[in-house]
Structures are given as structure tokens and as C-alpha cells.
Design a protein around this motif. Structure first.
Motif, PDB file in Angstrom:
ATOM      1  N   LEU A 160      42.165 107.402  -6.791  1.00 28.28           N
ATOM      2  CA  LEU A 160      41.097 108.182  -6.163  1.00 28.28           C
ATOM      3  C   LEU A 160      41.587 109.086  -5.026  1.00 28.28           C
ATOM      4  O   LEU A 160      41.126 110.236  -4.922  1.00 28.28           O
ATOM      5  CB  LEU A 160      39.989 107.255  -5.667  1.00 28.28           C
ATOM      6  CG  LEU A 160      38.994 106.794  -6.733  1.00 28.28           C
ATOM      7  CD1 LEU A 160      38.047 105.735  -6.164  1.00 28.28           C
ATOM      8  CD2 LEU A 160      38.191 107.974  -7.280  1.00 28.28           C
TER       9      LEU A 160
ATOM     10  N   ALA B 278      28.998 113.598  -5.348  1.00 30.37           N
ATOM     11  CA  ALA B 278      29.391 112.580  -6.315  1.00 30.37           C
ATOM     12  C   ALA B 278      28.346 111.472  -6.353  1.00 30.37           C
ATOM     13  O   ALA B 278      27.890 110.999  -5.307  1.00 30.37           O
ATOM     14  CB  ALA B 278      30.753 111.988  -5.960  1.00 30.37           C
TER      15      ALA B 278
ATOM     16  N   LEU C 135      33.351 108.792 -10.516  1.00 30.56           N
ATOM     17  CA  LEU C 135      34.322 108.086  -9.669  1.00 30.56           C
ATOM     18  C   LEU C 135      34.555 106.659 -10.112  1.00 30.56           C
ATOM     19  O   LEU C 135      35.673 106.144  -9.986  1.00 30.56           O
ATOM     20  CB  LEU C 135      33.859 108.103  -8.204  1.00 30.56           C
ATOM     21  CG  LEU C 135      33.678 109.463  -7.533  1.00 30.56           C
ATOM     22  CD1 LEU C 135      33.410 109.275  -6.045  1.00 30.56           C
ATOM     23  CD2 LEU C 135      34.873 110.369  -7.764  1.00 30.56           C
ATOM     24  N   GLU C 136      33.532 106.009 -10.650  1.00 29.17           N
ATOM     25  CA  GLU C 136      33.681 104.613 -11.084  1.00 29.17           C
ATOM     26  C   GLU C 136      34.584 104.469 -12.303  1.00 29.17           C
ATOM     27  O   GLU C 136      35.021 103.361 -12.629  1.00 29.17           O
ATOM     28  CB  GLU C 136      32.310 103.994 -11.374  1.00 29.17           C
ATOM     29  CG  GLU C 136      31.534 104.636 -12.509  1.00 29.17           C
ATOM     30  CD  GLU C 136      30.651 105.792 -12.064  1.00 29.17           C
ATOM     31  OE1 GLU C 136      29.663 106.090 -12.775  1.00 29.17           O
ATOM     32  OE2 GLU C 136      30.953 106.421 -11.021  1.00 29.17           O
TER      33      GLU C 136
ATOM     34  N   GLN D  28      41.061 102.768  -8.559  1.00 29.88           N
ATOM     35  CA  GLN D  28      40.960 102.975  -7.117  1.00 29.88           C
ATOM     36  C   GLN D  28      42.216 103.598  -6.524  1.00 29.88           C
ATOM     37  O   GLN D  28      42.133 104.454  -5.635  1.00 29.88           O
ATOM     38  CB  GLN D  28      40.660 101.645  -6.428  1.00 29.88           C
ATOM     39  CG  GLN D  28      40.472 101.757  -4.925  1.00 29.88           C
ATOM     40  CD  GLN D  28      39.913 100.488  -4.322  1.00 29.88           C
ATOM     41  OE1 GLN D  28      38.792 100.103  -4.575  1.00 29.88           O
ATOM     42  NE2 GLN D  28      40.732  99.815  -3.525  1.00 29.88           N
TER      43      GLN D  28
ATOM     44  N   PHE E 193      27.539 107.541  -8.008  1.00 32.18           N
ATOM     45  CA  PHE E 193      28.241 106.389  -8.570  1.00 32.18           C
ATOM     46  C   PHE E 193      27.392 105.138  -8.346  1.00 32.18           C
ATOM     47  O   PHE E 193      26.499 105.136  -7.473  1.00 32.18           O
ATOM     48  CB  PHE E 193      29.613 106.229  -7.901  1.00 32.18           C
ATOM     49  CG  PHE E 193      29.567 106.402  -6.405  1.00 32.18           C
ATOM     50  CD1 PHE E 193      29.343 105.323  -5.573  1.00 32.18           C
ATOM     51  CD2 PHE E 193      29.718 107.665  -5.828  1.00 32.18           C
ATOM     52  CE1 PHE E 193      29.260 105.487  -4.195  1.00 32.18           C
ATOM     53  CE2 PHE E 193      29.643 107.842  -4.457  1.00 32.18           C
ATOM     54  CZ  PHE E 193      29.412 106.744  -3.636  1.00 32.18           C
TER      55      PHE E 193
ATOM     56  N   LEU F  95      32.338 100.984  -5.800  1.00 35.96           N
ATOM     57  CA  LEU F  95      32.378 101.778  -4.571  1.00 35.96           C
ATOM     58  C   LEU F  95      31.141 101.511  -3.712  1.00 35.96           C
ATOM     59  O   LEU F  95      30.009 101.715  -4.155  1.00 35.96           O
ATOM     60  CB  LEU F  95      32.444 103.261  -4.909  1.00 35.96           C
ATOM     61  CG  LEU F  95      33.709 103.723  -5.642  1.00 35.96           C
ATOM     62  CD1 LEU F  95      33.468 105.052  -6.338  1.00 35.96           C
ATOM     63  CD2 LEU F  95      34.867 103.836  -4.664  1.00 35.96           C
TER      64      LEU F  95
ATOM     65  N   LEU G 172      40.654 113.035  -5.109  1.00 32.81           N
ATOM     66  CA  LEU G 172      39.824 113.676  -4.089  1.00 32.81           C
ATOM     67  C   LEU G 172      40.582 114.782  -3.358  1.00 32.81           C
ATOM     68  O   LEU G 172      39.987 115.791  -2.952  1.00 32.81           O
ATOM     69  CB  LEU G 172      39.319 112.630  -3.100  1.00 32.81           C
ATOM     70  CG  LEU G 172      38.368 111.586  -3.683  1.00 32.81           C
ATOM     71  CD1 LEU G 172      38.057 110.510  -2.652  1.00 32.81           C
ATOM     72  CD2 LEU G 172      37.077 112.232  -4.197  1.00 32.81           C
TER      73      LEU G 172
ATOM     74  N   VAL H  68      33.708 104.623   0.400  1.00 30.14           N
ATOM     75  CA  VAL H  68      33.639 106.046   0.057  1.00 30.14           C
ATOM     76  C   VAL H  68      33.846 106.913   1.286  1.00 30.14           C
ATOM     77  O   VAL H  68      34.557 107.930   1.236  1.00 30.14           O
ATOM     78  CB  VAL H  68      32.288 106.365  -0.629  1.00 30.14           C
ATOM     79  CG1 VAL H  68      32.066 107.870  -0.722  1.00 30.14           C
ATOM     80  CG2 VAL H  68      32.255 105.746  -2.015  1.00 30.14           C
TER      81      VAL H  68
END
Length: 239
Positions: free
Chosen positions: A122, A141, A114-115, A119, A143, A165, A126, A170
Motif C-alpha cells: 500500500l 477511496a 485498497l482491501e 498491506q 473500503f 483497514l 499510494l 489509513v
């Protein structure tokens, strides 16, 4: 400016990802994966359909194969896709993730992924994961921990990391994608890891860390449940 192929080659060398070590599963890896999956409070029997996003050097692919799961992997790096295919795994390029049929998987995992995603991308990412999961399917997940300075080494130690995050962010993103939150907390750190030095270190430091956690919660976070002493966070959600 370095082209993408050379950048990918340099990145793989820096990560020590190569065909000779691909798919290596250590005892520590196995115990760690078992510990994280246990948090989902769900059994994944043989023949469960599993997707790993960003399979890297393939340790979770091997773990899944040993569990007799029907595992598929995706990866942005073309060379890693070739290496995994040669090793006998079913894999695709990351850009093809949206091509999976809806309701395809019992479990989707994304360790240290995810990193790498901007942003603003995302939410759509998702949403796709939610769509390809079966009803009651689980998404895990991991991160870097954006709630703590202890996560800065992981977050800033990789040139390809673009998004930080924390737990509240999140939770918002997962709820926006219509997931039920099971857990957002520090990563599992099993005491009995199969590594004698690590096990001894965990046994000796566990009471110290426990006291420090209590101090931080009482003094700084009395109304929250921040995993301050973890380098990574793990989000576990259900469709």
C-alpha cells in the motif's frame, strides 16, 4: 489450482459484471457519488482529468462521462478492460498505472480497491497516486470499515480481500504518502436516494441510528470519532 483466467471469469459471474450491464448508472449511484465528492469541498468542472482505479462494472465511468470529465480507468481484469474499451471508455490494465505522467489528474477514485492490495504494497501504491495527482488534486477511496464489526460482512464477503483497514491505519498510510487528510469517515448514505423503499427505510431508522451513535460515542469512544455504524469507510485526501 484454478488458473487466473478461469478465476477471473468466475469472479465476474459472481459479481454479476457483464457486457450487458456494464456502465449502468442508477439514480442511487449518481446521488451517492455526488455525496462523496461534496466532502472534498472542491469543484470538478467539465474537462477535469479523472482516474478511476478498479472501475469494475463501470458505473463511475458513466457518471464521469455525464459530468463531461476526461476520465480514464484501470482494472486488473483483462475482460473488463476489453468490455470498457468496446463501450468507448479510455482504460488501461491495472499494471500500467505507474506509466501515467506525474501531475496528470485532478481527481483519483478507488471504490472498493485498497482491501485487495497487500498491506506491505500500500505505501508504494499510494505514493504513485500522489505522484500522478496534480497539485491540490483529490484522492477518494472506499473500503470495508475495519473500525467496526459492521464492516466484517464486506471485508470477509469477498475471497480477493487481503487487507483490513481502520481509520487510524489509513490516516497513517495517507500521511506517510504525503497527503493532507480531509476526511476519514463512514460512507455517505443519502436519505433521498431515488429508491422509495430505501428512502422510507432511511427516514424511519435515522433517529434510531442517531441515538445509537450518541450512546456509543459517550460510552465507548469519548475521545475518538469512530464511524461505528458504517459498513464502509471513505478516505478523502488532498495532495
Amino acid at each position: 489450482m484454478t488458473d487466473q483466467k478461469n478465476y477471473d471469469d468466475e469472479y465476474r459471474r459472481w459479481k454479476s459484471w457483464n457486457s450487458s450491464s456494464f456502465g449502468k448508472l442508477t439514480r442511487f449511484d449518481m446521488i451517492y457519488f455526488e455525496s462523496e465528492l461534496a466532502k472534498a469541498n472542491r469543484d470538478f468542472p467539465a474537462d477535469s482529468s479523472v482516474l478511476e482505479i478498479g472501475f469494475g462494472n463501470g458505473s463511475f465511468l458513466t457518471y464521469s462521462k455525464q459530468k463531461q470529465w476526461k476520465v480514464t480507468g484501470t482494472e486488473a481484469n483483462d475482460e473488463l478492460v476489453t468490455t470498457a474499451t468496446t463501450a468507448g471508455f479510455s482504460v488501461r490494465q491495472a499494471a500500467e498505472m505507474a506509466s501515467f505522467e506525474k501531475g496528470s489528474f485532478d481527481l483519483v477514485v478507488a471504490f472498493d480497491v485498497l482491501e485487495h492490495i497487500p498491506q506491505d504494497e500500500l505505501p508504494a501504491f499510494l505514493t504513485v497516486i500522489n505522484q500522478i495527482l496534480k497539485k491540490d488534486g483529490v484522492f477518494i477511496a472506499r473500503f470495508p470499515n475495519g473500525d467496526s464489526p459492521l464492516g466484517l460482512g464486506n471485508q470477509n464477503g469477498d475471497i480477493t480481500h487481503v487487507t483490513s483497514l481502520g481509520s487510524a491505519k489509513v490516516i497513517y498510510l495517507m500521511q506517510r504518502a504525503n497527503f493532507d487528510i480531509l476526511s476519514v469517515a463512514g460512507e455517505a448514505v443519502p436519505i433521498l436516494s431515488g429508491d422509495l423503499k430505501f428512502t422510507a427505510h432511511r427516514i424511519l431508522t435515522w433517529p434510531i441510528i442517531a441515538m445509537m451513535k450518541l450512546f456509543m460515542r459517550v460510552v465507548f469512544f469519548p475521545r475518538s470519532n469512530i464511524s461505528y455504524f458504517s459498513k464502509n469507510l471513505v478516505s478523502i485526501v488532498r495532495k
